[in-house]
Design an enzyme around this catalytic site. Structure first.
Site, PDB file in Angstrom:
ATOM      1  N   CYS A   1      -4.737   2.460  -3.764  1.00 53.31           N
ATOM      2  CA  CYS A   1      -3.505   2.989  -3.161  1.00 53.31           C
ATOM      3  C   CYS A   1      -2.350   2.006  -3.349  1.00 53.31           C
ATOM      4  O   CYS A   1      -1.556   1.771  -2.435  1.00 53.31           O
ATOM      5  CB  CYS A   1      -3.701   3.304  -1.683  1.00 53.31           C
TER       6      CYS A   1
ATOM      7  N   GLN B   1      -4.226  -5.060   6.960  1.00 54.77           N
ATOM      8  CA  GLN B   1      -5.094  -6.084   6.388  1.00 54.77           C
ATOM      9  C   GLN B   1      -4.891  -7.450   7.039  1.00 54.77           C
ATOM     10  O   GLN B   1      -5.561  -8.419   6.659  1.00 54.77           O
ATOM     11  CB  GLN B   1      -4.843  -6.198   4.884  1.00 54.77           C
TER      12      GLN B   1
ATOM     13  N   ASP C   1       3.262  -3.955   8.081  1.00 57.95           N
ATOM     14  CA  ASP C   1       1.995  -3.252   7.858  1.00 57.95           C
ATOM     15  C   ASP C   1       0.887  -4.268   8.095  1.00 57.95           C
ATOM     16  O   ASP C   1       0.614  -5.121   7.251  1.00 57.95           O
ATOM     17  CB  ASP C   1       1.956  -2.711   6.426  1.00 57.95           C
TER      18      ASP C   1
ATOM     19  N   LYS D   1     -10.447  -0.750  10.522  1.00 56.35           N
ATOM     20  CA  LYS D   1     -10.496  -1.950   9.694  1.00 56.35           C
ATOM     21  C   LYS D   1     -10.791  -3.203  10.513  1.00 56.35           C
ATOM     22  O   LYS D   1     -10.791  -4.321   9.977  1.00 56.35           O
ATOM     23  CB  LYS D   1      -9.181  -2.114   8.924  1.00 56.35           C
TER      24      LYS D   1
ATOM     25  N   HIS E   1       0.866  -1.188   0.000  1.00 51.91           N
ATOM     26  CA  HIS E   1       0.000   0.000   0.000  1.00 51.91           C
ATOM     27  C   HIS E   1       0.900   1.235   0.000  1.00 51.91           C
ATOM     28  O   HIS E   1       2.024   1.198   0.507  1.00 51.91           O
ATOM     29  CB  HIS E   1      -0.875  -0.035   1.260  1.00 51.91           C
TER      30      HIS E   1
END
Length: 410
Positions: free
Chosen positions: A364, A201, A198, A224, A121
């Site tokens: 993104c 997700q 990261d 999220k 991302h």
């Protein structure tokens, strides 16, 4: 399987869009919020509203207890050693920028390497891009397999003794690919590099244990994972955080202030200058309670089953292209796709007319779009409140859109 009653906890799902019952398939962008989270935020504003840490009155103590209680919930959820390692931020983006601007700026020099992948991302790409420019360092990309997965042999080739930082997503927001973070971390550490994850997700969808992974930093967002917007987390190993300089200065993050010099507060507060998002942290704590009551193992099983079903049904549509690994065990609960002859934005608009919410665009992830040789894609992403009926509605909507645009283009 997750019980259908879970859907009843999400008020926003009980509505019609364009005269059709809402089917929400955009959870990779942001998840819906259960009643438990909405009530926790409401309760704070109605019963506890006060600034934290600074007062000795009753409301101030209540707010502080709830805020710091949320920090402890986060610590347990990702199995950090101490709440000193849990920094509240505005979200994944701010967390990653903090790492680059503080740890990165202090530890990366000319000729050093920063290793990332094409699937990142922009939030886990641009901070390293800018840091590499500032320090005249080298930004390296790990090549992807044709199905969008990573080969450990390729990872080992990319990481060298010049590598200072390896930054990768635990799961791709486009391909759904779940990366072998524990194994990559071991390679990074063998070369003296730190591992930045990261987790935007990943953390909402499967159990993330930072001690087991041994990662140095982890970033993720509350919105999220059923929590409020504007709240996120930066996890960092204590030894790193202690040696890092804050990048946001002001109230709360100081120990002493003189006319020309200041000293910083202890962890974690030295990185939380100003009034924090108190309600957001409390809401995130409530979201963690909600997810843990369901069970992360059940969430994994539910998403895997839905993803498998969606693959099977969508593959029957002629002219559809689906990106990423085909094995549901290797991906999170999302499917990114294109329909031949239909622009993704037109497709998303057509689906919206039937009450079906999907995402369309470059997500993104423009370098990844170029790797896929397409300008944009459509994406359907699933979470705990989705079911097979939602998938059936999506497939029906795709068939209708295909037929409509075929007639228009004749």
């Amino acid at each position: 399987m997750i019980n259908e009653d879970i859907r009843s906890y999400f008020p926003v799902l009980n509505q019609e869009v364009n005269g059709q019952p809402l089917v929400y398939l955009d959870s990779a962008a942001t998840t819906q919020k259960p009643i438990q989270v909405l009530e926790a935020v409401k309760r704070y504003y109605e019963y506890e509203n006060s600034n934290v840490h600074r007062g000795v009155h009753t409301l101030g103590n209540r707010a502080t207890d709830s805020y710091e209680g949320a920090r402890e919930k986060v610590r347990k959820f990702i199995n950090a050693k101490s709440t000193e390692e849990i920094i509240f931020t505005r979200g994944t983006t701010e967390s990653l920028n903090m790492i680059a601007a503080s740890y990165g700026r202090e530890n990366v020099g000319e000729g050093d390497e920063i290793v990332i992948t094409y699937m990142e991302h922009h939030s886990n790409l641009i901070p390293w891009q800018q840091l590499a420019k500032e320090k005249n360092a080298t930004l390296k990309y790990v090549e992807l397999n044709p199905d969008g997965t990573l080969s450990m042999d390729t990872v080992k080739e990319a990481i060298t003794d010049r590598t200072k930082i390896v930054a990768m997503s635990s799961a791709s927001n486009v391909l759904g690919t779940i990366n072998p973070i524990k194994e990559i971390t071991a390679v990074a550490h063998s070369h003296g590099a730190v591992m930045v994850v990261d987790g935007a997700q990943g953390v909402p969808h499967f159990k993330t244990d930072v001690q087991d992974l041994d990662c140095d930093f982890l970033a993720f967002s509350g919105h999220k994972m059923c929590g409020p917007t504007g709240i996120g987390v930066l996890y960092g190993k204590k030894e790193h955080l202690e040696n890092m300089t804050p990048i946001s200065f002001g109230g709360e993050m100081i120990s002493t202030v003189d006319l020309y010099e200041s000293t910083w507060a202890d962890l974690p507060w030295k990185f939380e200058g100003g009034t924090p998002n108190i309600a957001g942290a409390i809401g995130l704590g409530a979201a963690i309670d909600f997810l843990e009551e369901i069970g992360m193992d059940r969430i994994v099983e539910h998403e895997r089953r839905l993803t498998q079903y969606a693959f099977e049904q969508m593959a029957k549509i002629e002219g559809i292209s689906i990106y990423g690994p085909t094995d549901p065990a290797k991906r999170s609960g999302l499917i990114t796709f294109n329909l031949e002859g239909v622009h993704p934005h037109d497709l998303a608009t057509a689906l919206d007319m039937e009450g079906i919410a999907v995402r369309a665009g470059h997500h993104c992830a423009q370098p990844l779009m170029r790797w896929l040789s397409c300008a944009a894609t459509a994406r359907a992403s699933f979470y705990i409140y989705n079911n097979e009926e939602d998938i059936d509605r999506l497939v029906e909507g795709l068939r209708n859109a295909k037929e409509y645009f075929a007639d228009v283009n004749e």
